[in-house]
Design an enzyme around this catalytic site. Structure first.
Site, PDB file in Angstrom:
ATOM      1  N   ARG A  55       0.849  -1.208   0.000  1.00 47.63           N
ATOM      2  CA  ARG A  55       0.000   0.000   0.000  1.00 47.63           C
ATOM      3  C   ARG A  55       0.878   1.251   0.000  1.00 47.63           C
ATOM      4  O   ARG A  55       0.576   2.253  -0.627  1.00 47.63           O
ATOM      5  CB  ARG A  55      -0.964   0.014   1.201  1.00 47.63           C
ATOM      6  CG  ARG A  55      -1.717   1.341   1.322  1.00 47.63           C
ATOM      7  CD  ARG A  55      -3.052   1.275   2.080  1.00 47.63           C
ATOM      8  NE  ARG A  55      -3.086   0.380   3.203  1.00 47.63           N
ATOM      9  CZ  ARG A  55      -2.495   0.636   4.394  1.00 47.63           C
ATOM     10  NH1 ARG A  55      -1.836   1.758   4.585  1.00 47.63           N
ATOM     11  NH2 ARG A  55      -2.578  -0.246   5.361  1.00 47.63           N
ATOM     12  N   TYR A 107     -14.179  16.914 -16.972  1.00 43.94           N
ATOM     13  CA  TYR A 107     -14.650  15.532 -17.038  1.00 43.94           C
ATOM     14  C   TYR A 107     -15.834  15.374 -16.066  1.00 43.94           C
ATOM     15  O   TYR A 107     -15.761  15.834 -14.914  1.00 43.94           O
ATOM     16  CB  TYR A 107     -13.497  14.611 -16.637  1.00 43.94           C
ATOM     17  CG  TYR A 107     -13.880  13.164 -16.519  1.00 43.94           C
ATOM     18  CD1 TYR A 107     -14.188  12.425 -17.654  1.00 43.94           C
ATOM     19  CD2 TYR A 107     -13.927  12.541 -15.286  1.00 43.94           C
ATOM     20  CE1 TYR A 107     -14.537  11.100 -17.545  1.00 43.94           C
ATOM     21  CE2 TYR A 107     -14.280  11.208 -15.177  1.00 43.94           C
ATOM     22  CZ  TYR A 107     -14.580  10.497 -16.307  1.00 43.94           C
ATOM     23  OH  TYR A 107     -14.932   9.181 -16.192  1.00 43.94           O
ATOM     24  N   ASP A 178      -5.446  18.872 -15.220  1.00 42.27           N
ATOM     25  CA  ASP A 178      -5.707  17.508 -15.694  1.00 42.27           C
ATOM     26  C   ASP A 178      -5.190  17.429 -17.129  1.00 42.27           C
ATOM     27  O   ASP A 178      -5.747  18.056 -18.032  1.00 42.27           O
ATOM     28  CB  ASP A 178      -7.215  17.224 -15.606  1.00 42.27           C
ATOM     29  CG  ASP A 178      -7.569  15.794 -15.993  1.00 42.27           C
ATOM     30  OD1 ASP A 178      -6.834  15.197 -16.809  1.00 42.27           O
ATOM     31  OD2 ASP A 178      -8.588  15.282 -15.492  1.00 42.27           O
ATOM     32  N   LYS A 203      -6.447   6.197 -19.940  1.00 37.17           N
ATOM     33  CA  LYS A 203      -6.616   6.706 -21.294  1.00 37.17           C
ATOM     34  C   LYS A 203      -5.317   6.525 -22.084  1.00 37.17           C
ATOM     35  O   LYS A 203      -4.902   5.400 -22.296  1.00 37.17           O
ATOM     36  CB  LYS A 203      -7.086   8.157 -21.221  1.00 37.17           C
ATOM     37  CG  LYS A 203      -8.210   8.401 -20.191  1.00 37.17           C
ATOM     38  CD  LYS A 203      -9.500   7.686 -20.504  1.00 37.17           C
ATOM     39  CE  LYS A 203     -10.493   7.694 -19.351  1.00 37.17           C
ATOM     40  NZ  LYS A 203     -10.865   8.990 -18.829  1.00 37.17           N
TER      41      LYS A 203
HETATM   42  C1  LIG Z   1     -11.435   9.472 -17.625  1.00 41.50           C
HETATM   43  C2  LIG Z   1     -11.014  10.770 -17.068  1.00 41.50           C
HETATM   44  C3  LIG Z   1     -10.883  10.963 -15.702  1.00 41.50           C
HETATM   45  C4  LIG Z   1     -11.205   9.876 -14.707  1.00 41.50           C
HETATM   46  O1  LIG Z   1     -10.315   8.819 -14.818  1.00 41.50           O
HETATM   47  P1  LIG Z   1     -10.705   7.254 -14.507  1.00 41.50           P
HETATM   48  O2  LIG Z   1      -9.436   6.571 -14.786  1.00 41.50           O
HETATM   49  O3  LIG Z   1     -11.819   6.902 -15.429  1.00 41.50           O
HETATM   50  O4  LIG Z   1     -11.119   7.213 -13.081  1.00 41.50           O
HETATM   51  C5  LIG Z   1     -10.439  12.198 -15.266  1.00 41.50           C
HETATM   52  N1  LIG Z   1     -10.165  13.205 -16.129  1.00 41.50           N
HETATM   53  C6  LIG Z   1     -10.307  13.056 -17.458  1.00 41.50           C
HETATM   54  C7  LIG Z   1      -9.989  14.187 -18.364  1.00 41.50           C
HETATM   55  C8  LIG Z   1     -10.727  11.841 -17.975  1.00 41.50           C
HETATM   56  O5  LIG Z   1     -10.885  11.701 -19.298  1.00 41.50           O
END
Ligand SMILES: *Cc1c(COP(=O)(O)O)cnc(C)c1O
Length: 390
Positions: A55, A107, A178, A203
């Site tokens: 962890r 998002y 982000d 992604k």
């Molecule tokens: C998908 C996404 C998230 C969340 O991520 P997960 O891996 O699905 O929890 C946050 N920010 C953006 C821009 C995203 O496309």
């Protein structure tokens, strides 16, 4: 960017991290091993291999974190079990009474977290179009941070990161970016003045639509220490196998980003001349403000695009009629995906806020994969043609 010149080049770091010399892995394995263990032996009290419990840290996760920190030009990166796990841990930096400025086109999951969980914990938000409005007008005495995405999801608005960083510095706020859509291959927010970079590693970094992951990256030792405390305390670190999958995905990040961008450019070009399409939102289209700002701060435009068709019926028809392109949530993988933000990614965003951003029931979002562009365009063409015929 200072020490960039002394570092290995980007694609090399995607494969090896900063370590060109083999030897840190005793067996000589070329692929970094999956350390599938929960705990680690201590020889004696006060003695340790540097690992004690997964962890806190695991060698495979550590290796991944070192690679991601290097790619984002940060000093530390933390790998979480998903993007939302990363953002949830991040919100623990704040106290009840704190106020954040968040872009109004984030998002959907981030907005759901802020509105339902963070708000319940006493944190307040102002939702601002950071690409257009004066962020300064929304800063109050309790404001602690600005949280942006650029380009935004799904409307592809582009915010000037340097300008946002200057505003944040002037008021002693953290700038959180982000960077999921452009990835460090195209954009490095820390170099532009951001304090923390967020990624959904699910992604482009993972890149194969086969695992979830999330990252927080920082260039500040003080923030890194706080985040290290949080990851071991909240316990949402990425598992060894998933860390390995993302490590493997990152090895081809530059190749995938180039190919996916080429495909997105071609699809945007087709959509722009398809008469049943009303608008195309893609920062790579010259002559737009998004293009100009992106040019100044990024090395590319990415492979995400959003388009508006003439009617809700046509949008539903396209989703049903595509054959090669998958109608599925998510983005950034080898497979081209098409998404319906109204019922999928942004279903939990209040209707008023959604419509204010132009997310109508005629809007579709496409994440270009790495297939051949001719096949993607042919698939969209047959879907549009079938509607014309009905
Ligand atoms: C998908 C996404 C998230 C969340 O991520 P997960 O891996 O699905 O929890 C946050 N920010 C953006 C821009 C995203 O496309």
């Amino acid at each position: 960017m200072g020490d960039r010149d002394t570092k290995l080049h980007f694609a090399t770091r995607c494969v090896y991290g900063d370590q060109i010399c083999p030897g840190e892995e005793p067996t000589g394995a070329v692929s970094f091993p999956i350390y599938q263990t929960a705990t680690f032996v201590h020889e004696a009290v006060g003695e340790s291999t540097g690992f004690s419990y997964s962890r806190l840290q695991n060698p495979t996760r550590q290796r991944l974190e070192q690679v991601v920190a290097s790619l984002e030009n940060g000093i530390d990166a933390l790998a979480f079990s998903s993007g939302m796990a990363a953002i949830t841990a991040l919100m623990e930096l704040f106290q009840p009474g704190d106020h954040l400025i968040a872009d109004s086109d984030l998002y959907g999951g981030s907005i759901r977290l802020f509105r339902n969980i963070s708000a319940k914990n006493g944190i307040t938000f102002s939702y601002v179009d950071c690409s257009r409005e004066n962020v300064e007008d929304h800063i109050g005495e309790h404001t602690k941070a600005i949280f942006i995405e650029t380009p935004t999801n799904p409307m592809m608005r582009v915010t000037d990161i340097r300008k946002a960083a200057e505003t944040a510095k002037r008021h002693g706020l953290l700038l959180i970016v982000d960077n999921t859509f452009l990835t460090p291959y195209f954009q490095n927010p820390l170099d532009l003045g951001a304090d923390i970079v967020v990624h959904s590693g699910t992604k482009f970094l993972g890149g194969h639509n086969d695992t979830l992951a999330g990252f927080l990256v920082t260039g500040s030792p003080d923030i890194a220490e706080k985040l290290r405390f949080l990851i071991k305390t909240v316990g949402s670190g990425l598992a060894p196998f998933d860390s390995w999958l993302v490590l493997r995905g990152i090895k081809t990040l530059p190749l995938r980003m180039e190919k996916a961008q080429e495909n997105a450019m071609a699809v945007a070009g087709y959509l722009l001349q398809e008469k049943q399409v009303k608008r195309v939102y893609y920062p790579g289209i010259a002559g737009t403000k998004a293009y100009d700002v992106c040019k100044k701060q990024a090395r590319g435009f990415g492979s995400m695009l959003t388009f508006e068709v003439e009617s809700r019926e046509l949008a539903l028809h396209i989703l049903k009629s595509v054959r090669l392109i998958r109608f599925a949530e998510s983005l950034g993988g080898t497979e081209t995906l098409i998404t319906y933000p109204v019922t999928q990614t942004h279903a939990d965003v209040p209707e008023e806020a959604r419509l204010a951003n132009g997310i109508t029931d005629r809007v579709l979002r496409l994440s270009a994969g790495v297939e051949d562009k001719e096949d993607l365009i042919a698939d969209l063409k047959q879907a549009f043609a079938a509607f014309e015929g009905t």
